[in-house]
Motif scaffolding. Sequence first.
Motif: not given
Length: 136
Positions: A69-76, A78-81, A104-105
């Motif tokens: 994926g692209n770190s500019n648009s993470l497919e995770f 919010d607050r998953e990590f 940060y999202r």
Amino acid sequence: MSPKVFEAFAKIVASFYKGRLPDAALEVGASAQTLLSISDFEKSRKVALNAQKIKKLSSELQKCEQVIGNSNSLEFADREFNCVLSSSVLEHDKYFWKSVEEIYRVLISGGIFVVDDISNRLYEYDAYFQASWNSL
């Protein structure tokens, strides 16, 4: 990555968690010597994010979820990590500020984001800095 850089990341993570176990960790731009092999993440969900598929995974990377994926648009979500790590990656990202916003999202409140740049200067950001970042 040099052993000295790996050790510096490990020390920051250990001092932040102080024996607690993070639920989930994300490494942006994971390499063969993944930062997710830091012992504090042994029982954590470990996610290795790369822009393209790695042809031959190291034994350490094989223990991680592989996400292309692209770190500019993470497919995770919010607050998953609990923890996000990035070593010598963001300086190659034309839109690095989008990646930082996305990191940060997906970072929980009170989580930690540890990043270095190509000069291997380490930067540690926690929830305190998130409030400052959001106010920009």
